[in-house]
Design an enzyme around this catalytic site. Structure first.
Site, PDB file in Angstrom:
ATOM      1  N   GLU A   1       0.796  -1.232   0.000  1.00  0.00           N
ATOM      2  CA  GLU A   1       0.000   0.000   0.000  1.00  0.00           C
ATOM      3  C   GLU A   1       0.831   1.287   0.000  1.00  0.00           C
ATOM      4  O   GLU A   1       0.550   2.205   0.772  1.00  0.00           O
ATOM      5  CB  GLU A   1      -0.975  -0.021   1.191  1.00  0.00           C
ATOM      6  CG  GLU A   1      -1.898  -1.227   1.146  1.00  0.00           C
ATOM      7  CD  GLU A   1      -2.727  -1.426   2.423  1.00  0.00           C
ATOM      8  OE1 GLU A   1      -2.769  -0.523   3.256  1.00  0.00           O
ATOM      9  OE2 GLU A   1      -3.321  -2.508   2.559  1.00  0.00           O
TER      10      GLU A   1
ATOM     11  N   ASN B   1       2.000  -5.174  -3.028  1.00  0.00           N
ATOM     12  CA  ASN B   1       0.614  -5.545  -2.738  1.00  0.00           C
ATOM     13  C   ASN B   1      -0.211  -4.288  -2.441  1.00  0.00           C
ATOM     14  O   ASN B   1       0.235  -3.411  -1.711  1.00  0.00           O
ATOM     15  CB  ASN B   1       0.636  -6.461  -1.495  1.00  0.00           C
ATOM     16  CG  ASN B   1      -0.689  -7.094  -1.171  1.00  0.00           C
ATOM     17  OD1 ASN B   1      -1.370  -7.641  -2.048  1.00  0.00           O
ATOM     18  ND2 ASN B   1      -1.079  -7.046   0.095  1.00  0.00           N
TER      19      ASN B   1
ATOM     20  N   HIS C   1     -10.430  -6.342  -1.560  1.00  0.00           N
ATOM     21  CA  HIS C   1     -11.421  -6.110  -0.498  1.00  0.00           C
ATOM     22  C   HIS C   1     -12.600  -5.421  -1.183  1.00  0.00           C
ATOM     23  O   HIS C   1     -12.564  -4.215  -1.430  1.00  0.00           O
ATOM     24  CB  HIS C   1     -10.843  -5.212   0.598  1.00  0.00           C
ATOM     25  CG  HIS C   1      -9.781  -5.897   1.387  1.00  0.00           C
ATOM     26  ND1 HIS C   1     -10.052  -6.965   2.218  1.00  0.00           N
ATOM     27  CD2 HIS C   1      -8.441  -5.693   1.464  1.00  0.00           C
ATOM     28  CE1 HIS C   1      -8.927  -7.381   2.783  1.00  0.00           C
ATOM     29  NE2 HIS C   1      -7.939  -6.629   2.341  1.00  0.00           N
TER      30      HIS C   1
ATOM     31  N   GLU D   1      -6.157 -10.824  -0.820  1.00  0.00           N
ATOM     32  CA  GLU D   1      -6.896 -10.622   0.440  1.00  0.00           C
ATOM     33  C   GLU D   1      -8.397 -10.582   0.186  1.00  0.00           C
ATOM     34  O   GLU D   1      -9.117  -9.771   0.780  1.00  0.00           O
ATOM     35  CB  GLU D   1      -6.465  -9.302   1.110  1.00  0.00           C
ATOM     36  CG  GLU D   1      -4.960  -9.171   1.288  1.00  0.00           C
ATOM     37  CD  GLU D   1      -4.517  -7.941   2.066  1.00  0.00           C
ATOM     38  OE1 GLU D   1      -5.390  -7.221   2.597  1.00  0.00           O
ATOM     39  OE2 GLU D   1      -3.304  -7.714   2.148  1.00  0.00           O
TER      40      GLU D   1
ATOM     41  N   ASP E   1     -12.218 -10.471   0.029  1.00  0.00           N
ATOM     42  CA  ASP E   1     -13.465 -10.615   0.783  1.00  0.00           C
ATOM     43  C   ASP E   1     -14.486  -9.674   0.158  1.00  0.00           C
ATOM     44  O   ASP E   1     -14.105  -8.726  -0.540  1.00  0.00           O
ATOM     45  CB  ASP E   1     -13.296 -10.403   2.302  1.00  0.00           C
ATOM     46  CG  ASP E   1     -12.683  -9.081   2.702  1.00  0.00           C
ATOM     47  OD1 ASP E   1     -12.538  -8.183   1.853  1.00  0.00           O
ATOM     48  OD2 ASP E   1     -12.363  -8.922   3.897  1.00  0.00           O
TER      49      ASP E   1
HETATM   50  O1  9MR Z   1      -7.178  -7.951   8.857  1.00  0.00           O
HETATM   51  C1  9MR Z   1      -6.247  -7.104   9.489  1.00  0.00           C
HETATM   52  C2  9MR Z   1      -6.823  -6.576  10.792  1.00  0.00           C
HETATM   53  O2  9MR Z   1      -6.996  -7.628  11.716  1.00  0.00           O
HETATM   54  C3  9MR Z   1      -5.928  -5.500  11.362  1.00  0.00           C
HETATM   55  O3  9MR Z   1      -6.521  -4.932  12.501  1.00  0.00           O
HETATM   56  C4  9MR Z   1      -5.658  -4.450  10.308  1.00  0.00           C
HETATM   57  C5  9MR Z   1      -4.759  -3.359  10.825  1.00  0.00           C
HETATM   58  O4  9MR Z   1      -4.767  -2.272  10.012  1.00  0.00           O
HETATM   59  O5  9MR Z   1      -5.082  -5.048   9.172  1.00  0.00           O
HETATM   60  C6  9MR Z   1      -5.913  -5.965   8.550  1.00  0.00           C
HETATM   61  O6  9MR Z   1      -5.312  -6.478   7.379  1.00  0.00           O
HETATM   62  C7  9MR Z   1      -5.018  -5.555   6.349  1.00  0.00           C
HETATM   63  C8  9MR Z   1      -3.821  -6.089   5.611  1.00  0.00           C
HETATM   64  O7  9MR Z   1      -2.770  -6.332   6.464  1.00  0.00           O
HETATM   65  C9  9MR Z   1      -3.416  -5.154   4.488  1.00  0.00           C
HETATM   66  N1  9MR Z   1      -4.507  -4.853   3.627  1.00  0.00           N
HETATM   67  C10 9MR Z   1      -5.736  -4.426   4.250  1.00  0.00           C
HETATM   68  C11 9MR Z   1      -6.158  -5.413   5.325  1.00  0.00           C
HETATM   69  C12 9MR Z   1      -7.480  -5.011   5.934  1.00  0.00           C
HETATM   70  O8  9MR Z   1      -7.372  -3.796   6.596  1.00  0.00           O
END
Ligand code: 9MR
Length: 332
Positions: A150, A189, A225, A255, A257
């Site tokens: 990101e 990513n 997402h 990722e 969903d």
């Molecule tokens: O799913 C993850 C969540 O449990 C955490 O609290 C969060 C922190 O910002 O990160 C989420 O995973 C992220 C991933 O690492 C990167 N892409 C976006 C995902 C969803 O926010």
């Protein structure tokens, strides 16, 4: 009497077999040469036996949802805590699953000490120490690393992060990761770049530039997402993936969903959700360079956005319409 009992037992077995979602996604994906993955919280492996059973049955790839992030691994400078990540690696090895490492360089989930005021030289040392320690520890055991996550903002401009004090931090991170594990495939990513648009254009330009400079980058991850308003066709997702493929990059859906919230009856929304999962998987299967399709969790109950039921199993591990849609897409 004995025959009747055997008869009943067979009927019961037949019923149980039907109730099981067969064949598992993993078996179908392996026949198609695809890795199918899920994000994992290792603590759940210890708390819920069904979690590990479903993971090992349905998936051949795992990624740490949180435990390999900087804030989890290096809580204070030079102090590493690998216990949870090790647990995941052991689980993967025991169940013959590949591992995606997530993530080395990200502006979120950083420990507090990372917000100190560091100059470029210091930041270079911090980056080097982290990548060498983490990638080095799992050398040969992690097939894919999300090296940079990101780095492009929603405005399609480079994101301001603590790393940005080092102007070429992206390039350096890839070079350090390659040196620490020459076998791992290295990925950029991001989210919101599945279709054509300003953000995916910016990512495309970034990765093209890295490739032209000879920076060791092997692939690009599209997080996916999504919500019910997403239409892969309208977004021209296949076309977008194709341009990245032409850069010579491997492509992963990393990722996925799909939030269930929106208008329509629940049944309609579940169908729409299923359809989006199926279309994205089909796009991946039709793209020769798309090699992995990963979901951001296993059941709705553990999802980071649990309230919107975005995954393919419900809170009781029952497969949803989206599960069967993926099964259909994977059929030979
Ligand atoms: O799913 C993850 C969540 O449990 C955490 O609290 C969060 C922190 O910002 O990160 C989420 O995973 C992220 C991933 O690492 C990167 N892409 C976006 C995902 C969803 O926010």
């Amino acid at each position: 009497m004995v025959a009747l009992r055997w008869g009943l037992a067979l009927v019961l077995l037949g019923f149980l077999a039907q109730a099981q979602p067969t064949p598992p996604l993993r078996a179908l994906a392996e026949k198609r040469g695809l890795q199918i993955g899920a994000a994992v919280e290792p603590s759940l492996l210890l708390q819920e036996p069904e979690y590990g059973t479903v993971l090992a049955r349905e998936f051949n790839l795992v990624v740490a949802e949180n435990v390999m992030k900087w804030g989890a691994l290096q809580t204070s400078r030079g102090q590493f805590n690998f216990a949870a990540a090790d647990l995941l690696l052991d689980f993967a090895q025991k169940n013959r699953m590949a591992v995606r490492g997530h993530t080395l360089v990200w502006h979120q989930q950083l420990p507090r000490w990372m917000y100190g005021s560091f100059g470029p030289a210091e930041m270079e040392a911090i980056l080097r120490e982290h990548i060498q320690a983490v990638v080095g520890r799992y050398r040969g055991r992690i097939a894919y690393w999300d090296v940079v996550n990101e780095a492009i903002g929603d405005d399609a401009r480079p994101r301001l992060t603590p790393f940005a004090v080092l102007p070429d931090y992206i390039e350096r991170a890839f070079r350090l990761a390659r040196a620490a594990d020459p076998q791992a495939k290295l990925f950029y990513n991001d989210y919101g770049a599945e279709g054509l648009g300003p953000k995916s254009d910016a990512i495309y330009a970034l990765l093209k530039g890295l490739k032209e400079k000879g920076v060791p980058i092997d692939g690009v991850g599209f997080q996916a997402h999504l919500d019910l308003s997403f239409s892969p066709t309208k977004a021209r997702m296949a076309e977008n993936l194709e341009r990245f493929a032409r850069l010579g990059l491997e492509i992963h859906i990393t990722e996925m969903d799909v939030r269930l919230s929106g208008p329509g009856s629940r049944a309609e929304r579940l169908e729409k959700q299923a359809q989006i999962y199926q279309e994205v998987l089909q796009i991946c299967l039709r793209q020769p360079r798309c090699k992995a399709f990963t979901l951001w969790g296993v059941t709705d109950g553990h999802s980071w956005r649990a309230a919107s039921e975005p995954l393919i199993f419900d809170t009781d591990y029952r497969p949803k319409p989206a599960y069967f849609a993926l099964q259909r897409a994977l059929q030979p």
